[in-house]
Structure formats: C-alpha cells, structure tokens
Design an enzyme around this catalytic site. Sequence first.
Site, PDB file in Angstrom:
ATOM      1  N   MET A  12       3.560  36.548   5.352  1.00 14.16           N
ATOM      2  CA  MET A  12       2.805  35.972   4.239  1.00 14.16           C
ATOM      3  C   MET A  12       1.437  36.633   4.079  1.00 14.16           C
ATOM      4  SD  MET A  12       4.647  33.662   2.768  1.00 14.16           S
ATOM      5  CE  MET A  12       3.603  32.505   1.899  1.00 14.16           C
ATOM      6  N   GLY A  13       0.761  36.885   5.204  1.00 10.98           N
ATOM      7  CA  GLY A  13      -0.576  37.460   5.135  1.00 10.98           C
ATOM      8  C   GLY A  13      -0.563  38.848   4.515  1.00 10.98           C
ATOM      9  N   VAL A  74      -1.988  32.689   9.700  1.00 15.33           N
ATOM     10  CA  VAL A  74      -1.310  32.830  10.997  1.00 15.33           C
ATOM     11  C   VAL A  74      -0.436  31.602  11.242  1.00 15.33           C
ATOM     12  CG1 VAL A  74      -3.211  34.217  11.944  1.00 15.33           C
ATOM     13  CG2 VAL A  74      -3.200  31.743  12.314  1.00 15.33           C
ATOM     14  N   ASN A 101       0.631  26.880   6.397  1.00 11.65           N
ATOM     15  CA  ASN A 101       1.054  25.481   6.278  1.00 11.65           C
ATOM     16  C   ASN A 101       0.376  24.695   7.386  1.00 11.65           C
ATOM     17  OD1 ASN A 101       2.759  25.646   4.119  1.00 11.65           O
ATOM     18  ND2 ASN A 101       4.595  25.990   5.350  1.00 11.65           N
ATOM     19  N   SER A 127       2.787  28.394  -1.922  1.00 13.88           N
ATOM     20  CA  SER A 127       4.252  28.265  -1.967  1.00 13.88           C
ATOM     21  C   SER A 127       4.875  29.397  -2.755  1.00 13.88           C
ATOM     22  CB  SER A 127       4.665  26.943  -2.609  1.00 13.88           C
ATOM     23  OG  SER A 127       6.084  26.913  -2.701  1.00 13.88           O
ATOM     24  N   GLY A 128       6.081  29.760  -2.344  1.00 14.49           N
ATOM     25  CA  GLY A 128       6.821  30.809  -3.065  1.00 14.49           C
ATOM     26  C   GLY A 128       7.417  31.822  -2.113  1.00 14.49           C
ATOM     27  N   LYS A 181       0.728  20.406  -0.719  1.00 12.08           N
ATOM     28  CA  LYS A 181       1.734  21.395  -0.300  1.00 12.08           C
ATOM     29  C   LYS A 181       2.803  20.733   0.577  1.00 12.08           C
ATOM     30  CE  LYS A 181       3.636  25.485   0.535  1.00 12.08           C
ATOM     31  NZ  LYS A 181       4.355  25.565   1.741  1.00 12.08           N
ATOM     32  N   HIS A 184       5.035  18.842  -1.662  1.00 10.96           N
ATOM     33  CA  HIS A 184       5.862  19.859  -2.345  1.00 10.96           C
ATOM     34  C   HIS A 184       7.054  20.214  -1.447  1.00 10.96           C
ATOM     35  CE1 HIS A 184       7.154  24.050  -2.550  1.00 10.96           C
ATOM     36  NE2 HIS A 184       6.952  23.993  -3.852  1.00 10.96           N
ATOM     37  N   ASN A 185       6.764  20.483  -0.179  1.00 12.87           N
ATOM     38  CA  ASN A 185       7.847  20.868   0.732  1.00 12.87           C
ATOM     39  C   ASN A 185       8.816  19.718   0.974  1.00 12.87           C
ATOM     40  OD1 ASN A 185       6.311  23.184   0.896  1.00 12.87           O
ATOM     41  ND2 ASN A 185       6.593  23.420   3.086  1.00 12.87           N
ATOM     42  N   GLU A 188      11.035  19.682  -1.808  1.00 14.06           N
ATOM     43  CA  GLU A 188      11.921  20.851  -1.627  1.00 14.06           C
ATOM     44  C   GLU A 188      13.077  20.506  -0.667  1.00 14.06           C
ATOM     45  OE1 GLU A 188       9.685  24.485  -0.594  1.00 14.06           O
ATOM     46  OE2 GLU A 188      11.105  24.761   1.039  1.00 14.06           O
ATOM     47  N   ARG A 285      19.013  17.368   8.254  1.00 11.04           N
ATOM     48  CA  ARG A 285      18.767  18.604   9.019  1.00 11.04           C
ATOM     49  C   ARG A 285      18.791  18.308  10.520  1.00 11.04           C
ATOM     50  NH1 ARG A 285      14.455  22.689   6.120  1.00 11.04           N
ATOM     51  NH2 ARG A 285      15.004  22.214   3.974  1.00 11.04           N
ATOM     52  N   HIS A 445       5.191 -16.771  10.585  1.00 15.26           N
ATOM     53  CA  HIS A 445       4.332 -15.826   9.858  1.00 15.26           C
ATOM     54  C   HIS A 445       3.861 -16.379   8.514  1.00 15.26           C
ATOM     55  CE1 HIS A 445       4.779 -12.640  12.771  1.00 15.26           C
ATOM     56  NE2 HIS A 445       6.097 -12.782  12.742  1.00 15.26           N
TER      57      HIS A 445
HETATM   58  N1  LIG Z   1       7.266  32.556   5.500  1.00 12.52           N
HETATM   59  C1  LIG Z   1       7.166  31.757   4.442  1.00 12.52           C
HETATM   60  O1  LIG Z   1       8.002  31.734   3.528  1.00 12.52           O
HETATM   61  C2  LIG Z   1       5.966  30.850   4.314  1.00 12.52           C
HETATM   62  C3  LIG Z   1       5.732  30.224   3.078  1.00 12.52           C
HETATM   63  C4  LIG Z   1       4.600  29.425   2.925  1.00 12.52           C
HETATM   64  C5  LIG Z   1       3.739  29.257   3.999  1.00 12.52           C
HETATM   65  N2  LIG Z   1       4.010  29.858   5.199  1.00 12.52           N
HETATM   66  C6  LIG Z   1       3.062  29.642   6.296  1.00 12.52           C
HETATM   67  O2  LIG Z   1       2.265  30.805   6.451  1.00 12.52           O
HETATM   68  C7  LIG Z   1       1.829  30.924   7.810  1.00 12.52           C
HETATM   69  C8  LIG Z   1       2.196  32.312   8.341  1.00 12.52           C
HETATM   70  O3  LIG Z   1       3.604  32.437   8.242  1.00 12.52           O
HETATM   71  P1  LIG Z   1       4.342  33.857   8.296  1.00 12.52           P
HETATM   72  O4  LIG Z   1       5.733  33.608   7.792  1.00 12.52           O
HETATM   73  O5  LIG Z   1       3.522  34.904   7.648  1.00 12.52           O
HETATM   74  O6  LIG Z   1       4.377  34.098   9.887  1.00 12.52           O
HETATM   75  P2  LIG Z   1       4.719  35.436  10.714  1.00 12.52           P
HETATM   76  O7  LIG Z   1       5.322  36.476   9.855  1.00 12.52           O
HETATM   77  O8  LIG Z   1       5.457  34.976  11.919  1.00 12.52           O
HETATM   78  O9  LIG Z   1       3.275  35.961  11.186  1.00 12.52           O
HETATM   79  C9  LIG Z   1       2.508  35.205  12.067  1.00 12.52           C
HETATM   80  C10 LIG Z   1       1.104  35.781  12.138  1.00 12.52           C
HETATM   81  O10 LIG Z   1       0.317  34.932  12.968  1.00 12.52           O
HETATM   82  C11 LIG Z   1      -0.379  35.753  13.901  1.00 12.52           C
HETATM   83  N3  LIG Z   1      -0.668  34.992  15.113  1.00 12.52           N
HETATM   84  C12 LIG Z   1       0.183  34.238  15.840  1.00 12.52           C
HETATM   85  N4  LIG Z   1      -0.467  33.701  16.893  1.00 12.52           N
HETATM   86  C13 LIG Z   1      -1.746  34.122  16.826  1.00 12.52           C
HETATM   87  C14 LIG Z   1      -2.900  33.906  17.617  1.00 12.52           C
HETATM   88  N5  LIG Z   1      -2.873  33.104  18.710  1.00 12.52           N
HETATM   89  N6  LIG Z   1      -4.053  34.500  17.264  1.00 12.52           N
HETATM   90  C15 LIG Z   1      -4.108  35.278  16.161  1.00 12.52           C
HETATM   91  N7  LIG Z   1      -3.044  35.535  15.364  1.00 12.52           N
HETATM   92  C16 LIG Z   1      -1.877  34.958  15.697  1.00 12.52           C
HETATM   93  C17 LIG Z   1       0.564  36.878  14.167  1.00 12.52           C
HETATM   94  O11 LIG Z   1      -0.133  37.932  14.758  1.00 12.52           O
HETATM   95  P3  LIG Z   1       0.600  38.930  15.820  1.00 12.52           P
HETATM   96  O12 LIG Z   1       1.234  40.002  14.970  1.00 12.52           O
HETATM   97  O13 LIG Z   1      -0.511  39.451  16.643  1.00 12.52           O
HETATM   98  O14 LIG Z   1       1.596  38.123  16.577  1.00 12.52           O
HETATM   99  C18 LIG Z   1       1.030  37.176  12.737  1.00 12.52           C
HETATM  100  O15 LIG Z   1       0.074  37.925  12.040  1.00 12.52           O
HETATM  101  C19 LIG Z   1       2.486  29.769   8.559  1.00 12.52           C
HETATM  102  O16 LIG Z   1       1.599  28.665   8.567  1.00 12.52           O
HETATM  103  C20 LIG Z   1       3.663  29.429   7.659  1.00 12.52           C
HETATM  104  O17 LIG Z   1       4.109  28.094   7.836  1.00 12.52           O
HETATM  105  C21 LIG Z   1       5.084  30.671   5.374  1.00 12.52           C
END
Ligand SMILES: NC(=O)c1ccc[n+]([C@@H]2O[C@H](COP(=O)([O-])OP(=O)(O)OC[C@H]3O[C@@H](n4cnc5c(N)ncnc54)[C@H](OP(=O)(O)O)[C@@H]3O)[C@@H](O)[C@H]2O)c1
Length: 463
Positions: A12-13, A74, A101, A127-128, A181, A184-185, A188, A285, A445
């Site tokens: 996501m980032g 993260v 999230n 979201s998305g 959010k 929303h989920n 979903e 689930r 009561h």
């Molecule tokens: N995937 C989706 O569809 C989606 C949609 C909406 C919201 N989100 C939310 O977005 C967030 C990120 O999800 P993602 O899917 O992008 O996860 P991801 O691909 O698993 O990436 C996780 C990130 O967190 C970093 N991280 C983990 N532990 C850390 C720590 N202790 N210190 C610093 N960095 C750390 C990781 O860095 P390293 O590379 O160093 O491990 C990586 O950059 C979550 O809250 C998720 O619920 C996800």
Amino acid sequence: MARIGVTGMGTMGAALALNIADNGFEVAVHNRSPGRTRDVMADAGALSQRLKPSETLEEFIASLTAPRAVLIMVNAGAVDAVIESLIPLLEPGDLIVDAGNANFNDTRRRAKAVEDAGMLFLGVGVSGGEEGARFGPSIMVGGSSDAYAPIKDIVEAIAARFEGDPCAAFLGTDGAGHFVKTVHNGIEYADMQLIAEAYGLLRADGRALADMAALFGQWNEGALQSYLIEITSEILKSKDSETGKPIVDVILDQAGQKGTGRWTVIEALKMGQSATAIESAVAARSWSALRETRAAAEAAFPLSGETSEVSDADLEAALLAARIITYGQGMALLAAASEEFNWSLDLARVAEIWRAGCIIRSSLLDDISSAVRDGLPHEQILLAPAFASRLRETVPALRRVVTAAMSAGQSVPAMAASLSFFDTLRRARGTTDLIQAQRDFFGRHGFQRVDRDGDGFHGPWAD
Ligand SMILES: NC(=O)c1ccc[n+]([C@@H]2O[C@H](COP(=O)([O-])OP(=O)(O)OC[C@H]3O[C@@H](n4cnc5c(N)ncnc54)[C@H](OP(=O)(O)O)[C@@H]3O)[C@@H](O)[C@H]2O)c1
C-alpha cells in the site's frame, strides 16, 4: 526536498507514494528494510524523478520541507513503534499521518499523544486495495482539526473521483476517519458474505460456473451494480493456471480476516447498536476456519442434497434487500458513534466518498447520500421513502430465498440476519414484554407499563 514523505514501502505504501508522484508532487520515501525502497525506485520508471529515497529515518525526515508531513503505511502492530521513533526527529507543527488500518481507539490514543508532543496527527482510512492506492482510493480522514489543510490538495489529487468529486474528506476529530473505514470494512464483510451465500445456493442448485459468471455480470448492469458483484463475475470465469480447473474449485474454503469486521461488531455492541448482518459475516469466516470440525459434522449429519430452486429474479432482489439492510445497519452505527464521540459526521458525505475508489462502491451509495441529505427518519435508511419502497418490492423475495434455503438446509446466515433485523424493526410491539417480566421475576429489575408513566413496576410474583 518534498512536502510529504511515506514510510513503509509495502504493497500500500509504495502504491500511495507512486500515486502522489504521478499527481506531480515530490515525495520522500523510506522503508525499515532499505531493499524494498530500492526495489520501488527500480520499478518506478519516470516517476522515480519525483521520489526522494532515504535509507535511514533521519535522512528521510531531513529530506522534507517544514512543516513536515509524514505518512506511515506499515502493519498495524508496528505503528506505535514508528511514531515513537519519528517524534524525536520532528518539530512542533509537523504532521504524522497513520494511513494504515487502525483500531480507532488506538487512533484516539495516538492523536492525543502526538498532539501532547506538539505535533499534529491524522488517522486516515484508505480503501481500494493496491489498485486503489495506486490510481485513486477512497480516503477517510480524521484527526487534529487543523491538520488536514496542509495536505488537502495532495489527498484530493490522489483520491478516486466520482463525476469529478474527489472521494476524500475530513470527517471528524481523532478516530473518526479510522472508525468510518472500519465500518466500511464491516459492510464489505457483509456484502461479500451475502454474495457468497447467493453463490452457494446457485452451486447447490447445480448451476454451471460460466452461467453464474454471466448472471453476476447481468446483475452488475442493474440495481446490484457494484465492484464486488463485478469481480465475482470475473472470479467465476477464471481458471487456475496450473491445473486448468475453475479457480474457485482449487481455493480452500477457509476465509482470512484481519480484524476490521470484528472491530465493527464490537463497537456496535458497545454502543447498543445492531450490526447483525456484519456479525454473521464475521462469524461465517470464523466458522470457515473449523474445517475438520465441519467435515466431522457433515459426516454426523449428512446433507440431504435438497436444492433451494430459487429463481434468479428472487435471488437478485434478495441480495438487493439484504444489501440495503446492511448499509442501513452500518449507517445507523456511524450515526451512533458520531453522537458518542462528538464527531458531527456528515453521513451523506461518507456515502459520497464511498461512491468510487473503495471496495464497497456501488450504485446504491449515490441514492444513500441523497436519502441522508433529505433527512433520515429515525436515522434509518430503511425508513427513507426511496428505500422503503425498494424494500417493499424486494423483501418478499428475500423471505422466499431465506425460507427455501433453510428448508433445503443451505447456510445463509447474513441473508437470514438481515431479514430478522427487518422483521424485528418493523414491529411496533415486539416480544420483550416477556423478557422484562422474566427479568423482574428472577431479579426484581422492574419494568415500565403501557398504561402509565414511570418505571420500577413489579409483577404479582413480587407480592
Ligand atoms: N493490502 C491492502 O489491500 C490494504 C488495503 C487498505 C489498508 N491496508 C492497510 O495498510 C497497512 C499496510 O498494509 P500493506 O498491505 O501495505 O502491508 P505489507 O505489504 O505487508 O507491508 C508492510 C510494511 O510495514 C513495514 N513494517 C512492518 N513492521 C515494521 C516495523 N516494526 N517498523 C517499521 N516498519 C515495519 C514493512 O517494512 P519491512 O519491509 O521492513 O518489513 C512494510 O513496509 C496495513 O495497516 C493494512 O491493514 C491494506
């Protein structure tokens, strides 16, 4: 130098950083493990010109112009640690944005801690999925009230658009964005479960997957038009590249969950609200995880093989009725939370920013925003004239589908929960008179009477 930086180059980032760059802004990028940042830079093509990578947090902060805006993307469990390491590097007036999230209770705590340290905080729901983050998500912003202005232009530029209107808004203080959010989920979860129940009934009736894909495709042209119905049609057409079998036939029937559905239900219960369609989806689930138990139970109680034989038209109408009821539960929960936490949530705006970019986007949301703007009787979408008339048309089909499914022993927990909610809500005099009598009988009561004011009345058993 950049106005905004993203730390966390996961799925996501990285997608959000590329989206920001794609919209003409310079963006600083950082990841705990520098290898990921290098990969993002290598894959960014021409956009790498606008990405400013750093290998350490210190360099990352130094690459930002003051007042700095740092967006954290993260895993939920790492947010506190990342905030703690950022605070000593930032100055008063700088902004921390948690865009992952998060449980809104954590967001409220973090907003206070960051504000106490002299900085601003936003908890932002995005979201998305990856595609949305890269090309236009729905963005739900909450936090310090003057924190949004410095990044509003960036947020609106990267958000999805519905007829030109950006699907992004500041919704309220502290945890408002993350709460919206979460709900929303939750919606979903329920919508996905309802669709899965329709799929289950069609499968039990012996429908070919190709037929089902066509049916969902056809539904997507009508009142059920939505992203989730659209992708269901795509999924049902898809084959496993290894075996050539339909993809749904090679996927284990065991659904994952990360917590937002459960959080929705927990918060609903805390506020005395009902989110039964969402609760049944979360439960389904959880039950799906008990594979061995389910296999043992099927052996103990063999299936009759009966089919429900519901018509396609009834199934379409049933899904629509249950979806309206689900949205109704979600919106009522948002109204209750707004009251409880003094957020003054603009529910019509919430429905508007869900019209594009997010997973629950559907044609219904435009009608919901209009209904909310016209004023919801008793905070209930179900009672808004446009939805009341749709429910009068569709609930009979929901009733036929639930009845047929139950007679055939098919599992439809979310449809049944929606129908039960509807049937309970539309009864001016229910059956809790007996519950009150029982409570008074064993616990003194007390109860209220229909024929006079006051409370604390007791039944003859108290004499
Ligand atoms: N995937 C989706 O569809 C989606 C949609 C909406 C919201 N989100 C939310 O977005 C967030 C990120 O999800 P993602 O899917 O992008 O996860 P991801 O691909 O698993 O990436 C996780 C990130 O967190 C970093 N991280 C983990 N532990 C850390 C720590 N202790 N210190 C610093 N960095 C750390 C990781 O860095 P390293 O590379 O160093 O491990 C990586 O950059 C979550 O809250 C998720 O619920 C996800």
